[in-house]
Design a protein around this motif. Structure first.
Motif, PDB file in Angstrom:
ATOM      1  N   GLU A 150      -4.305 -42.942 -97.077  1.00 24.55           N
ATOM      2  CA  GLU A 150      -4.947 -42.031 -98.029  1.00 24.55           C
ATOM      3  C   GLU A 150      -4.728 -40.563 -97.644  1.00 24.55           C
ATOM      4  O   GLU A 150      -4.587 -39.718 -98.517  1.00 24.55           O
ATOM      5  N   VAL A 151      -4.658 -40.279 -96.356  1.00 23.89           N
ATOM      6  CA  VAL A 151      -4.438 -38.899 -95.917  1.00 23.89           C
ATOM      7  C   VAL A 151      -2.988 -38.501 -96.153  1.00 23.89           C
ATOM      8  O   VAL A 151      -2.710 -37.409 -96.665  1.00 23.89           O
ATOM      9  N   ARG A 152      -2.046 -39.375 -95.812  1.00 21.58           N
ATOM     10  CA  ARG A 152      -0.628 -39.057 -96.036  1.00 21.58           C
ATOM     11  C   ARG A 152      -0.347 -38.842 -97.513  1.00 21.58           C
ATOM     12  O   ARG A 152       0.358 -37.909 -97.902  1.00 21.58           O
ATOM     13  N   ARG A 153      -0.900 -39.705 -98.346  1.00 22.58           N
ATOM     14  CA  ARG A 153      -0.655 -39.569 -99.788  1.00 22.58           C
ATOM     15  C   ARG A 153      -1.276 -38.289-100.325  1.00 22.58           C
ATOM     16  O   ARG A 153      -0.641 -37.564-101.096  1.00 22.58           O
ATOM     17  N   ALA A 154      -2.500 -37.984 -99.927  1.00 21.40           N
ATOM     18  CA  ALA A 154      -3.131 -36.741-100.366  1.00 21.40           C
ATOM     19  C   ALA A 154      -2.345 -35.532 -99.859  1.00 21.40           C
ATOM     20  O   ALA A 154      -2.216 -34.530-100.560  1.00 21.40           O
ATOM     21  N   ALA A 155      -1.792 -35.641 -98.652  1.00 20.86           N
ATOM     22  CA  ALA A 155      -1.013 -34.527 -98.090  1.00 20.86           C
ATOM     23  C   ALA A 155       0.238 -34.260 -98.921  1.00 20.86           C
ATOM     24  O   ALA A 155       0.519 -33.111 -99.274  1.00 20.86           O
ATOM     25  N   ALA A 169     -12.462 -22.155 -94.966  1.00 17.49           N
ATOM     26  CA  ALA A 169     -13.470 -23.157 -94.591  1.00 17.49           C
ATOM     27  C   ALA A 169     -13.009 -24.552 -94.996  1.00 17.49           C
ATOM     28  O   ALA A 169     -13.233 -25.531 -94.277  1.00 17.49           O
ATOM     29  N   MET A 170     -12.349 -24.661 -96.149  1.00 19.01           N
ATOM     30  CA  MET A 170     -11.819 -25.956 -96.590  1.00 19.01           C
ATOM     31  C   MET A 170     -10.706 -26.416 -95.652  1.00 19.01           C
ATOM     32  O   MET A 170     -10.676 -27.565 -95.217  1.00 19.01           O
ATOM     33  N   ALA A 171      -9.797 -25.510 -95.345  1.00 19.59           N
ATOM     34  CA  ALA A 171      -8.642 -25.848 -94.504  1.00 19.59           C
ATOM     35  C   ALA A 171      -9.069 -26.236 -93.087  1.00 19.59           C
ATOM     36  O   ALA A 171      -8.391 -27.041 -92.443  1.00 19.59           O
ATOM     37  N   ALA A 172     -10.170 -25.702 -92.627  1.00 22.13           N
ATOM     38  CA  ALA A 172     -10.648 -26.046 -91.285  1.00 22.13           C
ATOM     39  C   ALA A 172     -10.930 -27.541 -91.159  1.00 22.13           C
ATOM     40  O   ALA A 172     -10.878 -28.101 -90.059  1.00 22.13           O
ATOM     41  N   LEU A 173     -11.189 -28.208 -92.273  1.00 22.06           N
ATOM     42  CA  LEU A 173     -11.510 -29.630 -92.243  1.00 22.06           C
ATOM     43  C   LEU A 173     -10.266 -30.520 -92.301  1.00 22.06           C
ATOM     44  O   LEU A 173     -10.382 -31.749 -92.307  1.00 22.06           O
ATOM     45  N   LEU A 174      -9.086 -29.922 -92.304  1.00 18.63           N
ATOM     46  CA  LEU A 174      -7.850 -30.713 -92.241  1.00 18.63           C
ATOM     47  C   LEU A 174      -7.706 -31.419 -90.899  1.00 18.63           C
ATOM     48  O   LEU A 174      -6.882 -32.320 -90.759  1.00 18.63           O
ATOM     49  N   VAL A 175      -8.484 -31.018 -89.918  1.00 18.30           N
ATOM     50  CA  VAL A 175      -8.424 -31.636 -88.589  1.00 18.30           C
ATOM     51  C   VAL A 175      -9.630 -32.529 -88.315  1.00 18.30           C
ATOM     52  O   VAL A 175      -9.788 -33.021 -87.203  1.00 18.30           O
ATOM     53  N   HIS A 176     -10.452 -32.746 -89.315  1.00 17.23           N
ATOM     54  CA  HIS A 176     -11.644 -33.578 -89.116  1.00 17.23           C
ATOM     55  C   HIS A 176     -11.231 -34.998 -88.739  1.00 17.23           C
ATOM     56  O   HIS A 176     -10.211 -35.509 -89.207  1.00 17.23           O
ATOM     57  N   GLU A 177     -12.023 -35.636 -87.894  1.00 21.54           N
ATOM     58  CA  GLU A 177     -11.678 -36.980 -87.425  1.00 21.54           C
ATOM     59  C   GLU A 177     -11.773 -38.048 -88.510  1.00 21.54           C
ATOM     60  O   GLU A 177     -11.111 -39.070 -88.437  1.00 21.54           O
ATOM     61  N   ARG A 178     -12.580 -37.812 -89.530  1.00 22.55           N
ATOM     62  CA  ARG A 178     -12.757 -38.809 -90.587  1.00 22.55           C
ATOM     63  C   ARG A 178     -11.712 -38.609 -91.689  1.00 22.55           C
ATOM     64  O   ARG A 178     -11.590 -37.532 -92.259  1.00 22.55           O
ATOM     65  N   CYS A 187      -1.752 -33.609 -91.302  1.00 18.56           N
ATOM     66  CA  CYS A 187      -2.002 -34.653 -92.302  1.00 18.56           C
ATOM     67  C   CYS A 187      -0.792 -35.491 -92.694  1.00 18.56           C
ATOM     68  O   CYS A 187      -0.945 -36.660 -93.033  1.00 18.56           O
ATOM     69  N   VAL A 188       0.414 -34.923 -92.661  1.00 18.85           N
ATOM     70  CA  VAL A 188       1.592 -35.649 -93.152  1.00 18.85           C
ATOM     71  C   VAL A 188       1.858 -36.911 -92.333  1.00 18.85           C
ATOM     72  O   VAL A 188       2.211 -37.945 -92.886  1.00 18.85           O
ATOM     73  N   ALA A 189       1.669 -36.865 -91.032  1.00 16.45           N
ATOM     74  CA  ALA A 189       1.947 -38.023 -90.181  1.00 16.45           C
ATOM     75  C   ALA A 189       0.664 -38.755 -89.774  1.00 16.45           C
ATOM     76  O   ALA A 189       0.669 -39.541 -88.830  1.00 16.45           O
ATOM     77  N   HIS A 190      -0.424 -38.534 -90.497  1.00 14.54           N
ATOM     78  CA  HIS A 190      -1.708 -39.158 -90.164  1.00 14.54           C
ATOM     79  C   HIS A 190      -1.603 -40.681 -90.263  1.00 14.54           C
ATOM     80  O   HIS A 190      -0.830 -41.212 -91.053  1.00 14.54           O
ATOM     81  N   GLY A 191      -2.385 -41.381 -89.482  1.00 16.04           N
ATOM     82  CA  GLY A 191      -2.356 -42.835 -89.461  1.00 16.04           C
ATOM     83  C   GLY A 191      -2.895 -43.509 -90.717  1.00 16.04           C
ATOM     84  O   GLY A 191      -2.590 -44.672 -90.966  1.00 16.04           O
ATOM     85  N   MET A 192      -3.680 -42.796 -91.515  1.00 11.34           N
ATOM     86  CA  MET A 192      -4.269 -43.398 -92.713  1.00 11.34           C
ATOM     87  C   MET A 192      -3.446 -43.055 -93.952  1.00 11.34           C
ATOM     88  O   MET A 192      -3.115 -41.896 -94.190  1.00 11.34           O
TER      89      MET A 192
END
Length: 186
Positions: free
Chosen positions: A125-130, A79-88, A118-123
């Motif tokens: 904060e997401v790349r760093r968390a990844a 359920a947590m991993a499903a949110l790796l694709v969330h738009e926010r 997540c690794v190539a995300h535009g934000m």
């Protein structure tokens, strides 16, 4: 727990924060074996909030789930991993932080999704968390994802670059680790 179903998102967030602050049992053995964490019996209600229409509620629910005892959280990792694709981005970042708290084998099962979404995300904060989440992997599974981490050594953000270099230094391949140690600062 009833407040988790309140129509007001701020009330739902407050209820989640309250559950997340419930005290742990003072004895570590009781926390794990008897699930002394008062949050554990309410895990299903918290997981339900991962599907909340409000992104902030989802983020808070992820942060609360990360506090569950290690024998309970893996039950909710999908359920947590499903949110790796969330738009926010804040929801993705919260999902990454929650997954980073999982046992290594559970995290390894979701490493490819982290790379993909997540690794190539535009934000930043997401790349760093990844990269920080991938860095929680044991060295052998981490080596399988070294290419994605290596790509972040050239990131525009200094924090992402530093995190990527710190993760790569943990690799079991001595030749690659030596090369990473010799890289000049960006």
């Amino acid at each position: 727990v009833a407040a988790l179903d309140d129509p007001d998102p701020s009330v739902r967030c407050g209820a989640l924060w309250g559950l997340g602050r419930m005290p742990l049992h003072p004895h570590p053995e009781a926390r794990e074996s008897e699930m002394g964490n008062a949050l554990a019996p309410n895990a299903t209600a918290v997981v339900k909030r991962l599907e909340d229409e409000d992104a902030w509620v989802r983020s808070v629910a992820l942060e609360v789930l990360a506090k569950l005892p290690s024998d309970v959280t893996p039950l909710h990792a999908e359920a947590m991993a499903a949110l790796l694709v969330h738009e926010r981005p804040e929801v993705r970042s919260s999902a990454l932080r929650a997954l980073a708290q999982q046992p290594s084998g559970v995290l390894a099962a979701h490493a490819s999704a982290i790379e993909q979404h997540c690794v190539a995300h535009g934000m930043v904060e997401v790349r760093r968390a990844a990269v920080e989440t991938l860095g929680m992997l044991e060295p052998t599974p981490l080596a399988e994802h070294a290419g994605s981490v290596t790509s972040l050594v050239a990131d525009d953000d200094a924090g992402v670059r530093a995190a990527a270099l710190a993760v790569l230094r943990r690799l079991p391949d001595p030749d690659l680790a030596k090369q990473v140690r010799r890289l000049p600062p960006h």
